[in-house]
Write an enzyme that holds these catalytic residues in place. Structure first.
Site, PDB file in Angstrom:
ATOM      1  N   CYS A 295     -71.418  48.516  -6.447  1.00 33.45           N
ATOM      2  CA  CYS A 295     -70.189  47.906  -5.960  1.00 33.45           C
ATOM      3  C   CYS A 295     -69.947  48.406  -4.539  1.00 33.45           C
ATOM      4  O   CYS A 295     -70.170  49.584  -4.257  1.00 33.45           O
ATOM      5  CB  CYS A 295     -69.008  48.351  -6.824  1.00 33.45           C
ATOM      6  SG  CYS A 295     -69.238  47.957  -8.559  1.00 33.45           S
TER       7      CYS A 295
ATOM      8  N   HIS B 113     -73.349  53.234  -9.922  1.00 38.43           N
ATOM      9  CA  HIS B 113     -71.949  52.921  -9.686  1.00 38.43           C
ATOM     10  C   HIS B 113     -71.552  53.512  -8.346  1.00 38.43           C
ATOM     11  O   HIS B 113     -71.852  54.663  -8.061  1.00 38.43           O
ATOM     12  CB  HIS B 113     -71.066  53.542 -10.772  1.00 38.43           C
ATOM     13  CG  HIS B 113     -71.192  52.852 -12.086  1.00 38.43           C
ATOM     14  ND1 HIS B 113     -70.657  51.607 -12.318  1.00 38.43           N
ATOM     15  CD2 HIS B 113     -71.788  53.218 -13.238  1.00 38.43           C
ATOM     16  CE1 HIS B 113     -70.933  51.246 -13.564  1.00 38.43           C
ATOM     17  NE2 HIS B 113     -71.614  52.204 -14.147  1.00 38.43           N
TER      18      HIS B 113
END
Lengths: 387, 569
Positions: free
Chosen positions: A206, A164
């Site tokens: 991301c 992440h």
């Protein structure tokens, strides 16, 4: 590249000679083949594959890393040259309905965990500090070889990160982050210590493109799964396992790599085309301005596969006599097995007094001395106040 | 490659006669359990007549793995025992295991007398082993290492036992998966390509109730005179397959069902390769039937009981029959009979409420009807559970039971754990309860793991005991015996040594809210912005009167008046 075979021949003598006889299966090709063979400039390949997420719902990050591991092993990089860091154990997790497996395709088609996997850093060991120490080589002296990145200035290194992330950082195990500045500085340290020849950096998080914005060392090529401001999405869930199995970018990267074999000539421009916006929903990005060679001339196998350059020699080597083990003096006394629970011995065993305390009489005498001196100096009239 | 190596060593063996001999044996014991599960125990034993101890340079490795040989000589190790276990052994349902092991990873090592800095050598040894076995053994440091004073006597030969050279550590949180099995299999001479090791497939082995793999290295007697030593390496793998997970509830077990493989050959480098099936509860074949049938039978005294086994010798070609593959099938006909209750078993749990204090209870059950025997209890509690030893009580049958030996080493914060060793005599047919109260410490915020709400583990207690045996044990250690009966050395006939591990504990420590710094920053910034900002505005803002802009009609009228030179409205 010429394929080289060599076999070893033994002679039955007390002093064994070993002669290395090497023969080619095919003779040297033309100058072009030899030229291309040496154009990449690297002699060995390394891979550092990191999954930074913990907890069962981040199964896809472990599957991402393991699918790159599988491709890299299939194309020739041995386990001794791969540093695999998995922040959590998904295969033998109690929530996994099929233990010892990690699947990348739904309906359990492909088990990327396999039967022959060696994880070097696992669980709590995957921290930012350990990752940077592996890259820069500053590890404590007792670290085993399988946990070190022993690259030199002729190594091509593949670094793959997944987890992440956000704009300028990547989260490690839900408790710390690594920023793009730190990463760029680590690569600069690697460059100054001549720890790589060329480095390919792939990140699937991301806003992954923010992680390579700050690079400034030469010979770095970077790929990311999404631009700044975009999220990388996951691919497909499996209803039996209950979580998403892979991220989209790595899923299509795996499908692309499954078509590559050790002798294929596909170059980096094909890798940049993996997962267009129609499949990935996010826009993958890449950065090649720091790279000296033209990406069209860089083969995929320069980073994902392994090159073994062999030198042919006609010399013979004399082996010395084997070291005869010294028999030693025959012990006259007999050995015996130790009693496992010698009750009487244990009861009479006195634990050794480690701390020294001054004897009790000493303390009493010390206090008596202090009181005497006090009363001598200040007179006996104080005595009645004490007692 | 193994054949190549075999021929090379044969040639060199002819030419230089001083080469020490090595021998490799493999065996598999299958024991059906009363609950319908099945227990399979693999043992691979390599014996090598060489001497690592006196600093001899050993350079030619054949069956003994080189990585372990180098570890032994570099760190002057006398004995090494390491085990990786997933699951907890349920003594009441499954009986006693052949090699006991606690959940997680356990490592205990006896160093040789020549080592001067035992702690430094221990730290380096754990790092090297973490690389060999792909496990995070580098988390073993002084906060979880203890030096037992009476437990864990050496299992190999030796004349002096100075406990300064013993170190014991356990990591209850350690996960065992294929990455630990892969290097373990690579230590075997035949790898996982031939012999019994082809059955070790991770997808089946880890889908079980209990899985434990261990490596034991110790010096043993070479012959009955015991004047010279050889080195023995035992690799053991114990697995219990669950009736409902692996056999779909049907009580019929076969090698294919358990391991998804059948056997086709023995390891060519093995001098003996056997499978034993425990048929003691089935003397006339009325409970279950084993196929293919075998004429070989063997009896062995193991764990205090005389057991009968059907033996399959894999070095004989006829074992594989005409199909050239062996798939043992055990089919149940009736399910009666109950299990012999194990004589010693133990439990442990945490009592209390809240996040400040608690109480550890350890229960030890002696199920022998009339004999009492001594047990040695070893407890190693991490420093963040502060034990109050003045509240330690040992009671049996409601009365106080004073231990005949207590060794307690208090903990030092962040340096070393508590160590409590007690020798307790368990009265017959009784439960002995050991309780001690503790207080939970508050850790520094950097010392918490990334998932602190999971809890913190306390390692299993170890209970070592000499349990009275029903039949006379075999004390002659040099007779040819199956491997599973020769693991623990036996000194007297009337009792046998057993080690029982309790459950590990999972305690919650008071955990801070890790999002607190972010919340505090947000709140502080908001308060500063609203409070200070309002005050600043009040003090420095000045007001000016401003006329509102007139409507459209009035604006046009003003423009006309300006043109005419008349003052606006």
């Amino acid at each position: 590249p010429p394929i080289v075979l060599f076999y070893v021949e033994f002679e039955r003598k007390c002093r064994s000679h070993v002669s290395l006889l090497c023969c080619h299966a095919s003779c040297f090709g033309d100058e072009d083949n030899a030229g291309q063979f040496f154009s990449s400039g690297h002699t060995n390949n390394w891979a550092v594959l990191v999954c930074t997420s913990r907890f069962w719902f981040n199964y896809r990050h472990v599957a991402n890393t393991l699918s790159v591991y599988r491709s890299v092993k299939r194309l020739g990089i041995p386990d001794s040259h791969i540093v695999l860091m998995l922040a959590d154990d998904m295969a033998c997790n109690h929530r996994n309905p099929k233990p010892a497996t990690v699947f990348s395709h739904k309906n359990m088609e492909l088990n990327v965990y396999g039967d022959d996997v060696e994880v070097d850093y696992r669980g709590y060991e995957v921290t930012v500090e350990n990752f940077l120490r592996v890259l820069t080589g500053r590890l404590p002296p007792s670290t085993p070889r399988s946990k070190r990145l022993l690259s030199d200035d002729r190594s091509n290194i593949l670094i793959y990160l997944t987890g992440h992330g956000g704009n300028g950082f990547l989260k490690f195990q839900d408790s710390e982050e690594i920023s793009n500045v730190e990463l760029a500085d680590a690569f600069e340290q690697m460059w100054q210590k001549r720890r790589y020849n060329e480095l390919l950096f792939i990140i699937d998080t991301c806003q992954g493109a923010s992680m390579y914005e700050r690079f400034y060392s030469p010979n770095l090529m970077a790929l990311a799964s999404s631009q700044v401001g975009e999220d990388s999405l996951s691919h497909q869930p499996d209803l039996a396992i209950g979580v998403h199995l892979m991220d989209r970018y790595t899923f299509y990267l795996l499908e692309f790599l499954e078509d590559i074999h050790p002798a294929s000539k596909t170059n980096m421009n094909d890798l940049f085309k993996v997962c267009p916006k129609s499949q990935c929903v996010s826009t993958p990005g890449h950065r090649t301005d720091l790279f000296l060679r033209d990406p069209g001339s860089v083969l995929i196998t320069d980073f994902f596969g392994s090159v073994r350059k062999v030198e042919i020699t006609m010399e013979t080597i004399n082996l010395t006599d084997p070291i005869n083990p010294v028999n030693g003096e025959l012990q006259i006394r007999k050995y015996s097995y130790v009693d496992q629970l010698p009750v009487s011995e244990i009861i009479h065993q006195k634990p050794k007094q480690k701390d020294w305390h001054p004897p009790d009489g000493f303390i009493l005498g010390l206090w008596t001395l202090i009181l005497l001196v006090f009363f001598k100096l200040y007179g006996m009239k104080h005595l009645k106040h004490i007692f | 490659p193994s054949l190549y190596l075999g021929s090379i060593s044969f040639i060199i063996g002819l030419s230089s006669p001083g080469n020490p001999k090595d021998d490799f044996q493999e065996e598999l014991v299958i024991r059906p359990l009363h609950s319908g599960d099945i227990y399979a125990s693999f043992q691979f034993r390599t014996v090598w007549e060489t001497d690592f101890m006196r600093g001899n340079k050993v350079s030619h490795y054949r069956l003994f793995p080189k990585s372990l040989g180098q570890v032994i000589s570099k760190f002057s190790v006398r004995e090494l025992h390491i085990s990786f276990t997933q699951g907890y052994w349920r003594t009441m349902q499954w009986g006693q295991p052949f090699q006991p092991s606690p959940p997680g990873a356990e490592l205990w090592v006896w160093f040789q007398d020549s080592v001067t800095d035992v702690d430094g050598t221990w730290k380096e040894l754990t790092n090297v082993l973490s690389g060999i076995f792909c496990a995070s053994l580098n988390f073993i440091d002084s906060t979880n290492t203890v030096q037992p004073s009476a437990s864990f006597k050496p299992l190999g030969i030796g004349n002096e036992t100075d406990h300064r050279f013993l170190r014991y550590a356990t990591l209850p949180r350690e996960i065992v998966c294929t990455e630990n099995l892969t290097p373990w299999k690579k230590l075997l001479p035949c790898g996982s390509k031939a012999g019994l090791a082809v059955l070790l497939k991770s997808e089946k082995l880890f889908h079980s109730s209990f899985h434990s793999q261990a490596v034991h290295i110790r010096p043993v007697c070479q012959d009955w005179q015991c004047k010279t030593t050889s080195w023995e390496l035992r690799q053991t793998l114990n697995v219990v397959f669950d009736l409902h997970n692996s056999a779909q509830g049907k009580r019929e077990w076969s090698l294919f069902k358990m391991f998804s493989r059948t056997l086709t050959e023995a390891c060519p480098l093995a001098s003996s390769s056997k499978i034993y099936i425990d048929i003691t509860d089935n003397p006339q074949g009325e409970q279950f039937e084993v196929s293919p049938a075998t004429p070989l039978l063997s009896q062995a005294v193991v764990l205090g009981d005389r057991r009968t086994f059907s033996v399959y010798d894999l070095t004989q070609q006829i074992t594989f029959g005409t199909v050239r593959s062996l798939n043992l099938l055990i089919r149940w006909k009736s399910s009666e009979g109950d299990m012999l209750r194990p004589l010693l078993h133990a439990e442990r749990y945490v009592a209390g409420y809240g996040l400040q204090t608690g109480e550890i209870h350890t229960l030890m059950y002696n199920n022998h009807p009339y004999r009492s025997f001594p047990v040695l209890l070893l407890d190693s509690v991490p420093w963040y559970l502060r034990l109050y030893i003045h509240t330690l009580t040992v009671t049996s049958k409601g009365k106080d039971n004073k231990p005949s030996y207590i060794h307690y080493q208090p903990s030092k914060d962040r340096l070393r754990p508590h160590l409590l060793e007690m020798l307790v005599q368990l009265p017959p047919n009784s439960v002995t309860e050991v309780t001690v109260q503790f207080e939970r410490a508050l850790l520094k915020w950097t010392e918490y793991t990334p998932d602190p709400n999971h809890g913190f583990y306390v390692g299993s207690s170890v209970i070592s005991s000499l349990v009275p045996s029903i039949v006379a044990m075999d004390t002659n250690s040099t007779r040819e015996r199956p491997l599973f009966s020769s693991f623990f050395p036996c000194k007297e006939e009337s009792s046998y040594f057993v080690r029982v591990y309790t459950e590990p504990l999972l305690v919650n420590l008071p955990t801070p809210d890790f999002s607190m710094p972010y919340n505090v920053i947000c709140l502080t910034c908001t308060v500063v912005a609203v409070g200070y900002g309002s005050l600043y505005n009040l003090l420095t803002r000045s007001f000016q009167i401003e006329e509102p802009s007139p409507g459209l009609a009035k604006r046009i009228a003003n423009i006309i008046r300006k043109m005419r030179g008349v003052p606006p409205l």
